[in-house]
Design an enzyme around this catalytic site. Structure first.
Site, PDB file in Angstrom:
ATOM      1  N   ARG A   1      49.987  32.328  43.194  1.00 34.81           N
ATOM      2  CA  ARG A   1      50.793  33.182  44.050  1.00 34.81           C
ATOM      3  C   ARG A   1      52.195  33.398  43.466  1.00 34.81           C
ATOM      4  O   ARG A   1      52.812  34.436  43.685  1.00 34.81           O
ATOM      5  CB  ARG A   1      50.897  32.583  45.457  1.00 34.81           C
ATOM      6  CG  ARG A   1      49.800  33.068  46.393  1.00 34.81           C
ATOM      7  CD  ARG A   1      50.052  32.644  47.818  1.00 34.81           C
ATOM      8  NE  ARG A   1      49.851  31.231  48.012  1.00 34.81           N
ATOM      9  CZ  ARG A   1      48.663  30.671  48.205  1.00 34.81           C
ATOM     10  NH1 ARG A   1      47.579  31.403  48.221  1.00 34.81           N
ATOM     11  NH2 ARG A   1      48.538  29.371  48.377  1.00 34.81           N
TER      12      ARG A   1
ATOM     13  N   TYR B   1      53.797  36.930  43.233  1.00 34.55           N
ATOM     14  CA  TYR B   1      55.061  37.261  43.887  1.00 34.55           C
ATOM     15  C   TYR B   1      56.110  37.735  42.872  1.00 34.55           C
ATOM     16  O   TYR B   1      56.915  38.626  43.154  1.00 34.55           O
ATOM     17  CB  TYR B   1      55.585  36.047  44.673  1.00 34.55           C
ATOM     18  CG  TYR B   1      54.719  35.661  45.856  1.00 34.55           C
ATOM     19  CD1 TYR B   1      53.807  36.569  46.394  1.00 34.55           C
ATOM     20  CD2 TYR B   1      54.818  34.421  46.455  1.00 34.55           C
ATOM     21  CE1 TYR B   1      53.009  36.228  47.480  1.00 34.55           C
ATOM     22  CE2 TYR B   1      54.030  34.072  47.549  1.00 34.55           C
ATOM     23  CZ  TYR B   1      53.123  34.981  48.046  1.00 34.55           C
ATOM     24  OH  TYR B   1      52.334  34.642  49.120  1.00 34.55           O
TER      25      TYR B   1
ATOM     26  N   TYR C   1      55.617  42.422  56.913  1.00 36.00           N
ATOM     27  CA  TYR C   1      55.247  42.104  58.284  1.00 36.00           C
ATOM     28  C   TYR C   1      56.051  40.898  58.769  1.00 36.00           C
ATOM     29  O   TYR C   1      56.474  40.053  57.969  1.00 36.00           O
ATOM     30  CB  TYR C   1      53.736  41.877  58.437  1.00 36.00           C
ATOM     31  CG  TYR C   1      53.193  40.610  57.831  1.00 36.00           C
ATOM     32  CD1 TYR C   1      52.777  40.568  56.509  1.00 36.00           C
ATOM     33  CD2 TYR C   1      53.052  39.452  58.581  1.00 36.00           C
ATOM     34  CE1 TYR C   1      52.258  39.409  55.948  1.00 36.00           C
ATOM     35  CE2 TYR C   1      52.541  38.286  58.044  1.00 36.00           C
ATOM     36  CZ  TYR C   1      52.152  38.269  56.726  1.00 36.00           C
ATOM     37  OH  TYR C   1      51.643  37.118  56.179  1.00 36.00           O
TER      38      TYR C   1
END
Lengths: 83, 271
Positions: free
Chosen positions: B72, B76, B98
């Site tokens: 990740r 990212y 979100y």
């Protein structure tokens, strides 16, 4: 597709539609293509969400069924990396 | 006389779009989305993503950066670079995330820091977070007994001082124990270990709450109460949060109480 988003946005942004299971859905139903408002309201009351949405736009049943299908519509969440 | 046209300088705004489609997007955040030259979106649900795509002619999803088995951190870093590349080219860039862009969100913080370090205007606009929804849906007020928040894996890996008289909220319990940053879920064995850590503080029969905010207005939030000992058997996803209610009453600090009383006597209230 736009119809689905419109109704989701309407439900999400209108207090009456969000929580009241009577009457208020009629305006959404009338502004869209839906028929059978009584049945829609009945399903709202029963909290049968997938059926409810399908009733609002019965002509797009398969696509609308995906609204409630998490597998097909879910995204990868932005997970905070462990440190 | 000719008009001196300065080249457009890029900028970055990272905004929160809230948790529930149609319900939580604030006017200013929406304005950033609508007025940007390019919008990068990280949504919780495909419908939410499509909703944001309807607000601007150039909305690009960040989803393709994810891949099975890919770290990740690599994902990212690429997301930040994609946003910064457009900022450097002079665009007004909006990152629409979100929830709240600054809570459990590495990318927006990193992007804002990077943009500022390179001399660009960068701004973060808050949004309604999963934490905000949790307080409302569970009917708990962090002011009542206090509330401590930890990322689940960090909570397991490090020795933390847990106050059992306050609420404990563990985020990302669906991947509790993942140190690889590559998994999209962890199994019952990992949760066994999490329960073992929690059992240092809480009785195994203590009731805990699995919580997930509603991302569509036709959904209900997940509020599932289980005993701590049963947690490994529960189906948990990456969006789920564990809320652990206090297990004991607040304990009065008698010494501080006495000293406060002394102060009250020495310093009478001003009218």
């Amino acid at each position: 597709m736009k119809d689905v988003l419109n109704i989701l946005e309407s439900v999400g942004s209108n207090a009456a539609l969000r929580h009241a299971p009577t009457g208020s859905w009629s305006s959404v139903v009338d502004s869209g293509h839906a028929l059978q408002a009584d049945e829609v309201l009945a399903n709202v009351a029963l909290k049968d969400e997938q059926h409810m949405v399908a009733m609002v736009f019965p002509f797009e049943y398969e696509m609308l069924a995906n609204v409630a299908s998490k597998d097909e519509r879910q995204m990868v969440p932005m997970v905070f990396p462990f440190e | 006389m000719g008009i001196c046209m300065e080249p457009t300088k890029g900028s970055l705004s990272c905004v929160g779009i809230g948790m529930t489609l149609g319900s939580h997007l604030a006017p200013l955040a929406r304005s950033y989305v609508e007025q940007a030259d390019v919008v990068f979106v990280a949504a919780s649900n495909k419908w939410v993503e499509e909703w944001v795509m309807g607000m601007n002619g150039d909305v690009r999803t960040l989803q393709p950066f994810y891949a099975e088995g890919k770290s990740r951190m690599e994902t990212y870093t690429e997301m930040v670079e994609a946003m910064m590349s457009e900022v450097r080219s002079g665009k007004r860039v909006c990152g629409a995330f979100y929830g709240h862009p600054g809570i459990f969100a590495w990318v927006p913080h990193k992007a804002v820091k990077t943009a500022r370090a390179e001399g660009f205007f960068a701004h973060m606009e808050p949004g309604i977070s999963a934490e905000d929804c949790l307080y409302a849906d569970l009917g708990l007020d962090p002011g009542t007994t206090g509330c401590q928040h930890f990322e689940a894996t960090q909570f397991m890996v490090y020795r933390r001082c847990v106050d059992p008289s306050a609420w404990l909220i563990l985020w990302q319990v669906g991947i509790a124990g993942d140190r690889t940053l590559k998994r999209f879920s962890t199994g019952a064995g990992y949760r066994d270990l999490l329960v073992e850590v929690l059992a240092r503080t809480y009785p195994m029969r203590h009731e805990v709450i699995v919580y997930r905010a509603a991302v569509l207005p036709i959904y209900q939030p997940r509020i599932e109460r289980v005993l701590l000992r049963d947690l490994p058997d529960i189906d948990l996803g990456m969006e789920d949060t564990l809320a652990v209610p206090p297990a004991q009453s607040l304990i009065i600090d008698e010494d501080i109480g006495r000293r406060l009383a002394d102060l009250d006597n020495r310093e009478p209230m001003m009218s």
